[in-house]
Design a protein around this motif. Sequence first.
Motif, PDB file in Angstrom:
ATOM      1  N   ALA A  17      30.016  41.259 -95.893  1.00 13.29           N
ATOM      2  CA  ALA A  17      29.406  40.778 -97.114  1.00 13.29           C
ATOM      3  C   ALA A  17      30.634  40.507 -97.906  1.00 13.29           C
ATOM      4  O   ALA A  17      30.406  39.625 -98.639  1.00 13.29           O
ATOM      5  CB  ALA A  17      28.518  41.845 -97.422  1.00 13.29           C
ATOM      6  N   ARG A  18      31.469  41.447 -98.395  1.00 19.21           N
ATOM      7  CA  ARG A  18      32.708  41.178 -99.138  1.00 19.21           C
ATOM      8  C   ARG A  18      33.437  39.978 -98.858  1.00 19.21           C
ATOM      9  O   ARG A  18      33.853  39.072 -99.709  1.00 19.21           O
ATOM     10  CB  ARG A  18      33.522  42.370 -99.289  1.00 19.21           C
ATOM     11  CG  ARG A  18      34.711  42.068-100.398  1.00 19.21           C
ATOM     12  CD  ARG A  18      35.247  43.527-100.758  1.00 19.21           C
ATOM     13  NE  ARG A  18      34.762  44.478-101.281  1.00 19.21           N
ATOM     14  CZ  ARG A  18      34.594  44.547-102.714  1.00 19.21           C
ATOM     15  NH1 ARG A  18      34.924  43.510-103.446  1.00 19.21           N
ATOM     16  NH2 ARG A  18      33.687  45.362-103.102  1.00 19.21           N
ATOM     17  N   GLN A  19      33.835  39.881 -97.747  1.00 17.94           N
ATOM     18  CA  GLN A  19      34.427  38.641 -97.234  1.00 17.94           C
ATOM     19  C   GLN A  19      33.689  37.393 -97.495  1.00 17.94           C
ATOM     20  O   GLN A  19      34.423  36.457 -97.947  1.00 17.94           O
ATOM     21  CB  GLN A  19      35.035  38.713 -95.836  1.00 17.94           C
ATOM     22  CG  GLN A  19      35.724  37.499 -95.014  1.00 17.94           C
ATOM     23  CD  GLN A  19      35.876  37.613 -93.763  1.00 17.94           C
ATOM     24  OE1 GLN A  19      36.863  38.314 -93.121  1.00 17.94           O
ATOM     25  NE2 GLN A  19      35.180  37.046 -92.909  1.00 17.94           N
ATOM     26  N   THR A  20      32.500  37.247 -97.136  1.00 15.48           N
ATOM     27  CA  THR A  20      31.591  36.046 -97.347  1.00 15.48           C
ATOM     28  C   THR A  20      31.769  35.897 -98.872  1.00 15.48           C
ATOM     29  O   THR A  20      31.571  34.526 -99.428  1.00 15.48           O
ATOM     30  CB  THR A  20      30.251  36.208 -96.888  1.00 15.48           C
ATOM     31  OG1 THR A  20      30.107  36.664 -95.487  1.00 15.48           O
ATOM     32  CG2 THR A  20      29.511  35.207 -96.941  1.00 15.48           C
ATOM     33  N   PHE A  21      31.512  36.815 -99.593  1.00 13.43           N
ATOM     34  CA  PHE A  21      31.435  36.771-101.015  1.00 13.43           C
ATOM     35  C   PHE A  21      32.759  36.102-101.670  1.00 13.43           C
ATOM     36  O   PHE A  21      32.612  35.190-102.480  1.00 13.43           O
ATOM     37  CB  PHE A  21      31.205  38.131-101.667  1.00 13.43           C
ATOM     38  CG  PHE A  21      31.143  37.944-103.209  1.00 13.43           C
ATOM     39  CD1 PHE A  21      30.319  37.475-103.998  1.00 13.43           C
ATOM     40  CD2 PHE A  21      32.211  38.557-104.080  1.00 13.43           C
ATOM     41  CE1 PHE A  21      30.233  37.394-105.605  1.00 13.43           C
ATOM     42  CE2 PHE A  21      32.372  38.663-105.202  1.00 13.43           C
ATOM     43  CZ  PHE A  21      31.295  38.022-105.982  1.00 13.43           C
ATOM     44  N   GLU A  22      33.742  36.657-101.101  1.00 16.08           N
ATOM     45  CA  GLU A  22      35.203  35.975-101.571  1.00 16.08           C
ATOM     46  C   GLU A  22      35.269  34.290-101.171  1.00 16.08           C
ATOM     47  O   GLU A  22      35.812  33.743-101.961  1.00 16.08           O
ATOM     48  CB  GLU A  22      36.152  36.838-100.833  1.00 16.08           C
ATOM     49  CG  GLU A  22      36.361  38.054-101.580  1.00 16.08           C
ATOM     50  CD  GLU A  22      37.414  39.205-100.755  1.00 16.08           C
ATOM     51  OE1 GLU A  22      37.910  38.494 -99.727  1.00 16.08           O
ATOM     52  OE2 GLU A  22      37.540  40.076-101.212  1.00 16.08           O
ATOM     53  N   ILE A  23      34.737  33.925-100.055  1.00  9.45           N
ATOM     54  CA  ILE A  23      34.630  32.607 -99.657  1.00  9.45           C
ATOM     55  C   ILE A  23      33.829  31.474-100.509  1.00  9.45           C
ATOM     56  O   ILE A  23      34.222  30.622-101.027  1.00  9.45           O
ATOM     57  CB  ILE A  23      34.241  32.618 -98.012  1.00  9.45           C
ATOM     58  CG1 ILE A  23      35.264  33.125 -96.987  1.00  9.45           C
ATOM     59  CG2 ILE A  23      34.270  31.093 -97.919  1.00  9.45           C
ATOM     60  CD1 ILE A  23      34.851  33.267 -95.660  1.00  9.45           C
ATOM     61  N   VAL A  24      32.513  32.466-100.847  1.00 13.78           N
ATOM     62  CA  VAL A  24      31.684  31.578-101.544  1.00 13.78           C
ATOM     63  C   VAL A  24      32.262  31.376-103.095  1.00 13.78           C
ATOM     64  O   VAL A  24      32.392  30.325-103.775  1.00 13.78           O
ATOM     65  CB  VAL A  24      30.236  32.114-101.808  1.00 13.78           C
ATOM     66  CG1 VAL A  24      29.330  31.549-102.985  1.00 13.78           C
ATOM     67  CG2 VAL A  24      29.639  32.095-100.256  1.00 13.78           C
ATOM     68  N   THR A  25      32.859  32.385-103.558  1.00 16.16           N
ATOM     69  CA  THR A  25      33.507  32.571-104.960  1.00 16.16           C
ATOM     70  C   THR A  25      34.609  31.502-105.126  1.00 16.16           C
ATOM     71  O   THR A  25      35.021  30.854-105.943  1.00 16.16           O
ATOM     72  CB  THR A  25      33.957  33.980-105.177  1.00 16.16           C
ATOM     73  OG1 THR A  25      32.895  34.834-105.368  1.00 16.16           O
ATOM     74  CG2 THR A  25      34.296  34.023-106.642  1.00 16.16           C
ATOM     75  N   TYR A  26      35.386  31.404-103.902  1.00 14.70           N
ATOM     76  CA  TYR A  26      36.656  30.537-103.892  1.00 14.70           C
ATOM     77  C   TYR A  26      36.048  29.102-104.082  1.00 14.70           C
ATOM     78  O   TYR A  26      36.865  28.468-105.086  1.00 14.70           O
ATOM     79  CB  TYR A  26      37.390  30.687-102.475  1.00 14.70           C
ATOM     80  CG  TYR A  26      38.437  29.634-102.059  1.00 14.70           C
ATOM     81  CD1 TYR A  26      39.577  29.806-102.832  1.00 14.70           C
ATOM     82  CD2 TYR A  26      38.070  28.698-101.418  1.00 14.70           C
ATOM     83  CE1 TYR A  26      40.560  28.872-102.489  1.00 14.70           C
ATOM     84  CE2 TYR A  26      39.239  27.885-101.218  1.00 14.70           C
ATOM     85  CZ  TYR A  26      40.448  27.826-101.553  1.00 14.70           C
ATOM     86  OH  TYR A  26      41.388  26.818-101.508  1.00 14.70           O
ATOM     87  N   TYR A  27      35.262  28.729-103.398  1.00 15.57           N
ATOM     88  CA  TYR A  27      34.728  27.320-103.535  1.00 15.57           C
ATOM     89  C   TYR A  27      33.992  27.079-104.876  1.00 15.57           C
ATOM     90  O   TYR A  27      34.198  25.807-105.333  1.00 15.57           O
ATOM     91  CB  TYR A  27      33.927  26.669-102.386  1.00 15.57           C
ATOM     92  CG  TYR A  27      34.679  26.749-100.943  1.00 15.57           C
ATOM     93  CD1 TYR A  27      35.571  25.679-100.764  1.00 15.57           C
ATOM     94  CD2 TYR A  27      34.490  27.712-100.275  1.00 15.57           C
ATOM     95  CE1 TYR A  27      36.261  25.790 -99.666  1.00 15.57           C
ATOM     96  CE2 TYR A  27      35.446  27.747 -98.815  1.00 15.57           C
ATOM     97  CZ  TYR A  27      36.336  26.554 -98.697  1.00 15.57           C
ATOM     98  OH  TYR A  27      37.058  26.619 -97.581  1.00 15.57           O
ATOM     99  N   CYS A  28      33.152  27.996-105.215  1.00 15.41           N
ATOM    100  CA  CYS A  28      32.651  27.870-106.728  1.00 15.41           C
ATOM    101  C   CYS A  28      33.477  27.705-107.811  1.00 15.41           C
ATOM    102  O   CYS A  28      33.238  26.842-108.624  1.00 15.41           O
ATOM    103  CB  CYS A  28      31.617  28.891-106.724  1.00 15.41           C
ATOM    104  SG  CYS A  28      30.262  28.908-105.690  1.00 15.41           S
ATOM    105  N   ASN A  29      34.609  28.463-107.607  1.00 15.39           N
ATOM    106  CA  ASN A  29      35.534  28.465-108.777  1.00 15.39           C
ATOM    107  C   ASN A  29      36.197  26.869-108.802  1.00 15.39           C
ATOM    108  O   ASN A  29      36.550  26.643-109.906  1.00 15.39           O
ATOM    109  CB  ASN A  29      36.669  29.405-108.616  1.00 15.39           C
ATOM    110  CG  ASN A  29      36.126  30.780-108.898  1.00 15.39           C
ATOM    111  OD1 ASN A  29      34.948  30.965-109.543  1.00 15.39           O
ATOM    112  ND2 ASN A  29      36.913  31.956-108.472  1.00 15.39           N
ATOM    113  N   TYR A  30      36.590  26.438-107.835  1.00 20.83           N
ATOM    114  CA  TYR A  30      37.131  25.008-107.781  1.00 20.83           C
ATOM    115  C   TYR A  30      36.211  23.856-108.262  1.00 20.83           C
ATOM    116  O   TYR A  30      36.838  23.315-108.920  1.00 20.83           O
ATOM    117  CB  TYR A  30      37.456  24.588-106.171  1.00 20.83           C
ATOM    118  CG  TYR A  30      38.933  25.020-105.852  1.00 20.83           C
ATOM    119  CD1 TYR A  30      39.785  24.033-106.132  1.00 20.83           C
ATOM    120  CD2 TYR A  30      39.155  26.310-105.397  1.00 20.83           C
ATOM    121  CE1 TYR A  30      41.130  23.959-105.750  1.00 20.83           C
ATOM    122  CE2 TYR A  30      40.577  26.392-105.036  1.00 20.83           C
ATOM    123  CZ  TYR A  30      41.456  25.341-105.350  1.00 20.83           C
ATOM    124  OH  TYR A  30      43.073  25.439-104.589  1.00 20.83           O
TER     125      TYR A  30
END
Length: 623
Positions: free
Chosen positions: A271-284
């Motif tokens: 769950a934490r790994q998926t959250f980090e991936i989502v956050t990465y693209y949303c920040n861009y």
Amino acid sequence: MGDPPVKRYRRGEPQEEEEAKLSDLEDPHYTPYVPVRDRKLERLTKLGAKLYNSKKTNNDSSDSEKDEEKSGDEEDPQALARKENISLLDQHTELKRIAEARKESAFEKQLKEEEKILESVAEKRALMGVAELAKGIQYADPIKTSWKPPRHILAQPEARNERVRKKHCILVEGDEVPPPIKHFEEMKFPKILIRAMSKKGIVKPSPIQIQGIPTVLSGRDLIGIAFTGSGKTLVFVLPLIMFCLEQEHKLPFNKDEGPYGLIICPSRELARQTFEIVTYYCNYLREEGFPEIRACLAMGGVQVNEAVDVIRKGVHIMIATPGRLMDMLDKKIVKLDVCRYLTMDEADRMIDLGFEEDIRTIFSYFKAQRQTLLFSATMPKKIQNFARSALVQPITINVGRAGAASMNVIQEVEYVKTEAKMVYLLECLQKTGPPVLMFAEKKQDVDYIHEYLLLKGVEAVAIHGGKDQEERSKAVEAYKAGKKDVLVATDVASKGLDFPHIQHVINYDMPDDIENYVHRIGRTGRSGRTGLATTFINKMNDESVLLDLKHLLLESKQKVPHFLGTMQSENEKYLQLGDEKGCSYCGGLGHRITDCPKLEAVQSKAASNIGRRDYLASNATDY
């Protein structure tokens, strides 16, 4: 004394004998003697002629009737004896063909038996919400989206699409399957997203992404099966971000509104790994002036307040574990009134590990139709058939066999006695450089290995279910950052986690389930790289698991050790029937469902639970 008198008989004249024979022939009751051999030959000849005539007159009859007559004639051993002009060699060929036919019928019998077993263990209740089941709500059509493939892709003939799928070993099932797309630009993603992917080394889509992303963007429900490290996460993350952008453009999310998309993961680390991936693209996207897409993480070991703060602002994407999500829904901290997108990562593990009732309850909180996506590397037919009840006209995308090991992983199996395992670990560490990931079945063994490595001067960290979340998170972060060379873990780290550039996976124990083995070794050899996996086995391991391992190695074209190669299954000839390999219940290649130890264990557990419930119920009535 003289000689005794000789008895004399009176012989008739030749003319009298002829007259006697003629009189016998004229007698209507007279039957001449025919030897037994001649009588049998005559009967067989008559029977053969009769069968030949009957077949000749029934040429216009149905194919099934012809097959029955033919099989009946072939099964008769005397059928060959009637064919007087056939050589022994031809008769041998015919007998061989009859034997093969009988063998095929035995296979058919085995398949029917397996179908009955699979039907008996299949869940009768659909995987749907309680309210939908009670009201009889059924959705007939998939959700409509505004996305469409480019015109030149739509103009391509279906034969081209099939060639692309065949080239990338993509198997699809379903109606009106969207065309595969080989470039991210043609999927109509913003350039900033494509640049963000290229910074992570993702330049072109993987096979599961070629077919999966267009399918999800089209609004179709999906069952996605692909080997570990094939890029399944982006198949559901990128379309979800695009859907949320579209919703935010049309009508911005207000306070306490959302989520629009829900991603459920079986473990905290995933769950934490998926959250980090989502956050990465949303920040861009936010940095380039796109509307802010807010995501929150809800899982055990993390303060609820962190998720509540995001929810109060209006949340677009929520990543959660089943337990924490159930708690928040029950306390009405979060609502699924506007949620139209549901993803279950490692779906088969969630259903298999006992989260089935939780998932049913979660489904009950949805207020309208949603797009449902299920993803995993191992998904046996039993789970696929069960999961389809929650989906609307689903499309199944399969890259390789469900449960197959990645071809990028070199698998080495070593026979090591239990008392020698700890010492041999240091030798195995010399095979490759760091980072190295070690797996053990028991939490106690993880602690022992961790302590031993530290004493030997190895930079190591450990995680398992007995450690608190803060300690687990710090260990994973230090390992990912390259500050630690070795991570020792139980199976909490085996499913879905993407650690960068792992060189070597060491299985201190061979897991009791071949699916866990596939997930473990899938932590290396990701994104097209090559990795190494070493597994320790000995006589303490269950024979059925070792047989599954043997056939998995054969399928992956790996070296099979002598002690595994000599092992034979009792039903070796039934290991592959038709297109179905191995067990349809657990996915193991070394046995069929009729000999499945996992199914036997589940049934035994269910039987013992029934007995215990009855016992407790009877005691309750006494009080």
